[in-house]
Design a protein around this motif. Structure first.
Motif, PDB file in Angstrom:
ATOM      1  N   ILE A 160       1.030   3.221 -14.290  1.00  0.00           N
ATOM      2  CA  ILE A 160       1.759   2.540 -13.205  1.00  0.00           C
ATOM      3  C   ILE A 160       1.726   1.026 -13.416  1.00  0.00           C
ATOM      4  CG2 ILE A 160       1.662   1.984 -10.737  1.00  0.00           C
ATOM      5  CD1 ILE A 160       0.718   4.930 -10.306  1.00  0.00           C
ATOM      6  N   ASN A 161       0.564   0.498 -13.767  1.00  0.00           N
ATOM      7  CA  ASN A 161       0.403  -0.954 -13.888  1.00  0.00           C
ATOM      8  C   ASN A 161       1.094  -1.550 -15.104  1.00  0.00           C
ATOM      9  OD1 ASN A 161      -1.035  -1.177 -11.514  1.00  0.00           O
ATOM     10  ND2 ASN A 161      -3.023  -1.062 -12.515  1.00  0.00           N
ATOM     11  N   LEU A 168       4.060   5.611  -5.701  1.00  0.00           N
ATOM     12  CA  LEU A 168       3.988   5.673  -7.165  1.00  0.00           C
ATOM     13  C   LEU A 168       2.908   6.645  -7.615  1.00  0.00           C
ATOM     14  CD1 LEU A 168       4.315   1.907  -8.188  1.00  0.00           C
ATOM     15  CD2 LEU A 168       6.084   3.680  -8.264  1.00  0.00           C
ATOM     16  N   TYR A 187       3.995   1.533  -0.902  1.00  0.00           N
ATOM     17  CA  TYR A 187       4.756   1.585  -2.146  1.00  0.00           C
ATOM     18  C   TYR A 187       3.904   2.176  -3.274  1.00  0.00           C
ATOM     19  CZ  TYR A 187       7.126   0.022  -6.368  1.00  0.00           C
ATOM     20  OH  TYR A 187       7.728  -0.020  -7.602  1.00  0.00           O
ATOM     21  N   HIS A 188       2.684   1.685  -3.406  1.00  0.00           N
ATOM     22  CA  HIS A 188       1.818   2.170  -4.482  1.00  0.00           C
ATOM     23  C   HIS A 188       1.334   3.591  -4.237  1.00  0.00           C
ATOM     24  CE1 HIS A 188       1.911  -2.079  -5.577  1.00  0.00           C
ATOM     25  NE2 HIS A 188       1.815  -1.591  -6.785  1.00  0.00           N
ATOM     26  N   ASN A 245       0.838  -1.202   0.000  1.00  0.00           N
ATOM     27  CA  ASN A 245       0.000   0.000   0.000  1.00  0.00           C
ATOM     28  C   ASN A 245       0.870   1.249   0.000  1.00  0.00           C
ATOM     29  OD1 ASN A 245      -1.243   2.108   2.164  1.00  0.00           O
ATOM     30  ND2 ASN A 245      -2.803   1.358   0.750  1.00  0.00           N
ATOM     31  N   VAL A 275      -3.195   5.141 -13.205  1.00  0.00           N
ATOM     32  CA  VAL A 275      -3.111   3.757 -12.724  1.00  0.00           C
ATOM     33  C   VAL A 275      -2.670   2.829 -13.852  1.00  0.00           C
ATOM     34  CG1 VAL A 275      -4.475   1.824 -11.840  1.00  0.00           C
ATOM     35  CG2 VAL A 275      -4.732   4.097 -10.836  1.00  0.00           C
TER      36      VAL A 275
END
Length: 108
Positions: free
Chosen positions: A99-100, A73, A69-70, A67, A96
């Motif tokens: 990022i993904n 980002l 970490y994201h 959590n 998102v």
């Protein structure tokens, strides 16, 4: 203003869980915010979806490592103090997606 009471969080969690195939989400780890402590809602999520809800210890962000970490980002796109109620769903979806789809060393 963004509503963060236990019932709005319950509805958001249900909506998020239902986006994924059954069995994909196995557990949820929450902080100890007041929006997560309504025991009826916790039991409802656990029993309805077969998901276990855990609570991180106070002042222990390392217990929610993925959590945190994201969140970091996401902060590359929306630095503090971005007001997320002024960010469109489309903008958030694009961030998102970016990022993904990044190459990640852990995923080779």
């Amino acid at each position: 203003m963004l509503k963060q009471d236990s019932f709005s969080i319950l509805n958001a969690m249900k909506e998020l869980i239902q986006r994924y195939p059954k069995g994909t989400v196995k557990s949820i780890t929450c902080n100890r915010g007041v929006e997560f402590v309504h025991q009826f809602n916790v039991h409802l999520i656990e029993s309805s979806f077969g998901i276990k809800i855990y609570y991180a210890n106070p002042y222990s962000p390392h217990e929610r490592g993925a959590n945190e970490y994201h969140n970091g980002l996401l902060r590359e796109y929306y630095p503090k103090p971005t007001a997320f109620n002024k960010v469109s769903q489309n903008q958030l979806d694009e961030s998102v997606k970016s990022i993904n789809t990044r190459p990640r060393k852990i995923l080779k």
